[in-house]
Design a protein around this motif. Sequence first.
Motif, PDB file in Angstrom:
ATOM      1  N   SER A   1      45.728  49.137  29.873  1.00 20.22           N
ATOM      2  CA  SER A   1      44.657  48.819  28.940  1.00 20.22           C
ATOM      3  C   SER A   1      44.083  47.461  29.335  1.00 20.22           C
ATOM      4  CB  SER A   1      45.203  48.751  27.509  1.00 20.22           C
ATOM      5  OG  SER A   1      46.085  47.645  27.379  1.00 20.22           O
ATOM      6  N   LEU A   2      43.024  47.051  28.650  1.00 16.79           N
ATOM      7  CA  LEU A   2      42.424  45.743  28.942  1.00 16.79           C
ATOM      8  C   LEU A   2      43.436  44.625  28.770  1.00 16.79           C
ATOM      9  CD1 LEU A   2      38.899  46.096  27.272  1.00 16.79           C
ATOM     10  CD2 LEU A   2      39.409  46.002  29.712  1.00 16.79           C
ATOM     11  N   PHE A   3      44.346  44.765  27.786  1.00 15.18           N
ATOM     12  CA  PHE A   3      45.318  43.713  27.516  1.00 15.18           C
ATOM     13  C   PHE A   3      46.535  43.821  28.437  1.00 15.18           C
ATOM     14  CE2 PHE A   3      42.996  44.093  23.461  1.00 15.18           C
ATOM     15  CZ  PHE A   3      42.556  42.781  23.336  1.00 15.18           C
ATOM     16  N   SER A   4      47.052  45.026  28.637  1.00 13.10           N
ATOM     17  CA  SER A   4      48.246  45.165  29.475  1.00 13.10           C
ATOM     18  C   SER A   4      47.948  44.880  30.945  1.00 13.10           C
ATOM     19  CB  SER A   4      48.828  46.569  29.329  1.00 13.10           C
ATOM     20  OG  SER A   4      47.931  47.554  29.827  1.00 13.10           O
ATOM     21  N   ALA A   5      46.665  44.938  31.333  1.00 17.94           N
ATOM     22  CA  ALA A   5      46.304  44.655  32.729  1.00 17.94           C
ATOM     23  C   ALA A   5      46.413  43.167  33.054  1.00 17.94           C
ATOM     24  CB  ALA A   5      44.888  45.141  33.015  1.00 17.94           C
ATOM     25  N   ILE A   6      46.363  42.312  32.025  1.00 17.26           N
ATOM     26  CA  ILE A   6      46.333  40.859  32.277  1.00 17.26           C
ATOM     27  C   ILE A   6      47.589  40.372  32.993  1.00 17.26           C
ATOM     28  CG2 ILE A   6      46.246  38.581  31.197  1.00 17.26           C
ATOM     29  CD1 ILE A   6      44.460  39.829  29.028  1.00 17.26           C
ATOM     30  N   PRO A   7      48.810  40.629  32.481  1.00 15.78           N
ATOM     31  CA  PRO A   7      49.992  40.138  33.207  1.00 15.78           C
ATOM     32  C   PRO A   7      50.152  40.752  34.592  1.00 15.78           C
ATOM     33  CG  PRO A   7      50.644  41.606  31.417  1.00 15.78           C
ATOM     34  CD  PRO A   7      49.198  41.316  31.238  1.00 15.78           C
ATOM     35  N   HIS A   8      49.748  42.005  34.746  1.00 16.53           N
ATOM     36  CA  HIS A   8      49.845  42.642  36.058  1.00 16.53           C
ATOM     37  C   HIS A   8      48.838  42.039  37.037  1.00 16.53           C
ATOM     38  CE1 HIS A   8      52.744  45.800  35.046  1.00 16.53           C
ATOM     39  NE2 HIS A   8      52.170  45.827  33.856  1.00 16.53           N
ATOM     40  N   ALA A   9      47.668  41.634  36.527  1.00 18.60           N
ATOM     41  CA  ALA A   9      46.703  40.918  37.372  1.00 18.60           C
ATOM     42  C   ALA A   9      47.307  39.590  37.817  1.00 18.60           C
ATOM     43  CB  ALA A   9      45.400  40.698  36.613  1.00 18.60           C
ATOM     44  N   GLY A  10      48.026  38.935  36.900  1.00 16.39           N
ATOM     45  CA  GLY A  10      48.699  37.685  37.254  1.00 16.39           C
ATOM     46  C   GLY A  10      49.758  37.901  38.317  1.00 16.39           C
ATOM     47  N   ASP A  11      50.501  39.011  38.213  1.00 18.67           N
ATOM     48  CA  ASP A  11      51.516  39.324  39.225  1.00 18.67           C
ATOM     49  C   ASP A  11      50.875  39.539  40.586  1.00 18.67           C
ATOM     50  OD1 ASP A  11      53.470  39.206  37.277  1.00 18.67           O
ATOM     51  OD2 ASP A  11      53.539  41.374  36.955  1.00 18.67           O
ATOM     52  N   ARG A  12      49.763  40.275  40.606  1.00 22.67           N
ATOM     53  CA  ARG A  12      49.057  40.519  41.871  1.00 22.67           C
ATOM     54  C   ARG A  12      48.545  39.205  42.467  1.00 22.67           C
ATOM     55  NH1 ARG A  12      45.926  44.863  43.838  1.00 22.67           N
ATOM     56  NH2 ARG A  12      47.320  46.216  42.639  1.00 22.67           N
ATOM     57  N   PHE A  13      48.036  38.324  41.602  1.00 21.22           N
ATOM     58  CA  PHE A  13      47.544  37.019  42.052  1.00 21.22           C
ATOM     59  C   PHE A  13      48.676  36.208  42.683  1.00 21.22           C
ATOM     60  CE2 PHE A  13      47.074  32.494  41.047  1.00 21.22           C
ATOM     61  CZ  PHE A  13      45.899  32.197  41.720  1.00 21.22           C
ATOM     62  N   VAL A  14      49.806  36.115  41.993  1.00 19.69           N
ATOM     63  CA  VAL A  14      50.946  35.345  42.499  1.00 19.69           C
ATOM     64  C   VAL A  14      51.445  35.936  43.815  1.00 19.69           C
ATOM     65  CG1 VAL A  14      53.349  34.709  42.053  1.00 19.69           C
ATOM     66  CG2 VAL A  14      51.662  34.523  40.221  1.00 19.69           C
ATOM     67  N   GLU A  15      51.470  37.248  43.902  1.00 17.82           N
ATOM     68  CA  GLU A  15      51.916  37.938  45.117  1.00 17.82           C
ATOM     69  C   GLU A  15      51.055  37.536  46.303  1.00 17.82           C
ATOM     70  OE1 GLU A  15      51.064  42.375  46.110  1.00 17.82           O
ATOM     71  OE2 GLU A  15      52.946  42.351  44.990  1.00 17.82           O
ATOM     72  N   GLN A  16      49.735  37.506  46.114  1.00 19.59           N
ATOM     73  CA  GLN A  16      48.832  37.151  47.214  1.00 19.59           C
ATOM     74  C   GLN A  16      48.931  35.670  47.573  1.00 19.59           C
ATOM     75  OE1 GLN A  16      47.415  39.334  49.003  1.00 19.59           O
ATOM     76  NE2 GLN A  16      47.868  41.066  47.681  1.00 19.59           N
ATOM     77  N   VAL A  17      49.103  34.807  46.573  1.00 20.43           N
ATOM     78  CA  VAL A  17      49.274  33.375  46.847  1.00 20.43           C
ATOM     79  C   VAL A  17      50.520  33.157  47.699  1.00 20.43           C
ATOM     80  CG1 VAL A  17      49.791  31.126  45.829  1.00 20.43           C
ATOM     81  CG2 VAL A  17      48.012  32.563  44.820  1.00 20.43           C
ATOM     82  N   GLU A  18      51.606  33.840  47.363  1.00 15.49           N
ATOM     83  CA  GLU A  18      52.845  33.709  48.129  1.00 15.49           C
ATOM     84  C   GLU A  18      52.645  34.144  49.578  1.00 15.49           C
ATOM     85  OE1 GLU A  18      55.633  36.031  45.949  1.00 15.49           O
ATOM     86  OE2 GLU A  18      56.214  34.388  44.609  1.00 15.49           O
ATOM     87  N   VAL A  19      51.916  35.234  49.775  1.00 21.91           N
ATOM     88  CA  VAL A  19      51.664  35.724  51.138  1.00 21.91           C
ATOM     89  C   VAL A  19      50.853  34.700  51.925  1.00 21.91           C
ATOM     90  CG1 VAL A  19      50.406  37.456  52.484  1.00 21.91           C
ATOM     91  CG2 VAL A  19      51.861  38.165  50.571  1.00 21.91           C
ATOM     92  N   ILE A  20      49.822  34.148  51.311  1.00 22.12           N
ATOM     93  CA  ILE A  20      48.957  33.187  52.002  1.00 22.12           C
ATOM     94  C   ILE A  20      49.722  31.909  52.324  1.00 22.12           C
ATOM     95  CG2 ILE A  20      46.911  31.718  51.742  1.00 22.12           C
ATOM     96  CD1 ILE A  20      45.761  34.028  49.970  1.00 22.12           C
ATOM     97  N   LEU A  21      50.485  31.389  51.351  1.00 23.33           N
ATOM     98  CA  LEU A  21      51.256  30.166  51.589  1.00 23.33           C
ATOM     99  C   LEU A  21      52.305  30.385  52.677  1.00 23.33           C
ATOM    100  CD1 LEU A  21      51.796  28.810  47.953  1.00 23.33           C
ATOM    101  CD2 LEU A  21      50.326  27.854  49.732  1.00 23.33           C
TER     102      LEU A  21
END
Length: 435
Positions: free
Chosen positions: A305-325
């Motif tokens: 849902s619009l709300f449940s997608a928020i933490p998963h978007a955060g997980d995806r963001f953190v995952e990509q930051v870790e890969v780049i770093l």
Amino acid sequence: MLTVLAFVVTIIIIVAFHEWGHFLAMRAFGVRVLTFSVGFGPKLLNFTDRKGTLWTISAVPLGGYVKPLDAREDETAEGDPGEFSSKPAWQRVITYAAGPVFNFILAMLIYWVLLASYGQSGMRAVIGPVAPDTPAQQAGFQPGDRIQAVGDVTLEGWRPFYNEMILHIGEEQPLAVTVQDVRGEQRVRQLDIGLWSEDPESSPLETLGLNQAVIIGDVLDDSAAARAGLRKGDLVLGLEGAPVNNWQMWQTQIMGHAGEALSLTVMRDGRLLDLSVVPEAVTEQGQTFGRIGVAAGGLYRQEFSLFSAIPHAGDRFVEQVEVILASLAKLVTGKLSLDNLGGPITIAQVAGESAAVGMASFLALLAYLSITLGVINLLPIPMLDGGWIFFGIIEMIRGRSLPERFLLAAQGVGLTLVVSFMLLAIYNDLVKQFS
């Protein structure tokens, strides 16, 4: 044409968001903004707003800038309340940080929209045929192994598995890969990724000897597959005596052999079976091809849902930051060759390919590039936002400005580093194009 258009759109969006962050911070602190430019060189489109800011799109879409009133560039600006360099150090630090932060916000918004609109789907990381004399075979991988974790990181699907491999690239120790075998037992395979680390641009699965399993999904009634005895959940390992390495290869072979009997080797409940299938000849839009009537299996999908997608978007963001770093750290330490740096040509090609696949793929790339731009700009290198943030923090600790001579020298060093890496990236692009 699509490649060029996708590249221009990508650069305009991520650069505009970055500079918009700087711009809003400057306006919030009462700084007079002279120019907001996306691109460099000759101006293509421009207008001046009521506060005197010149907004422009320039001909060379390789960056952008926001130019404030600054006494370091214009001595007549000294004493002007809208002058930037005289603002408190904490305000300048926030202003420099606002650009990368807005890149991160853009990425989070994109991931949120993608997850809320499309959900999250992928193919479960199930191993197909294992190539002989490869690291995968030496690690003991078997067809039907389902990857469940790398080290302590639990995962599902090939995408997170790739990301975990990137985080460990260049390391000498083998990866501890936890799998569930065809008997349902958990086992740990020690996978040596050194061979892929030597050539990280190659396909990791192909290089290491792992292949994606071709799993049969739904089987249509009275279809060629049903008559051949194929069932949902069957693992296709061989076709005409050759290993089946992925779904695309399997589909291509079936489509190219209409009306011909093909021998199959499948795994069912841990047992190997030999079957024969005759693809039905189907003609659509003047083209005749083979079809057996099965769907892809082994897929997973999560809806948000619009709300449940928020933490998963955060997980995806953190995952990509870790890969780049992790990638940047390995470039600095030499575990990853500088030959892997990509420049504008690489970005353009990837943007064009993503746009051709579809909007979701293009947006995912846009998010990744936005994060990359934000992370790189936060590096403590003079000329980048991170360098000015670093100097601003030192100024706050010292309680007074850094010497102008030091700042000029540091700026020269930073400019040399940035230009050198840009030229290296462009050189790598050209080598890849003409090699």
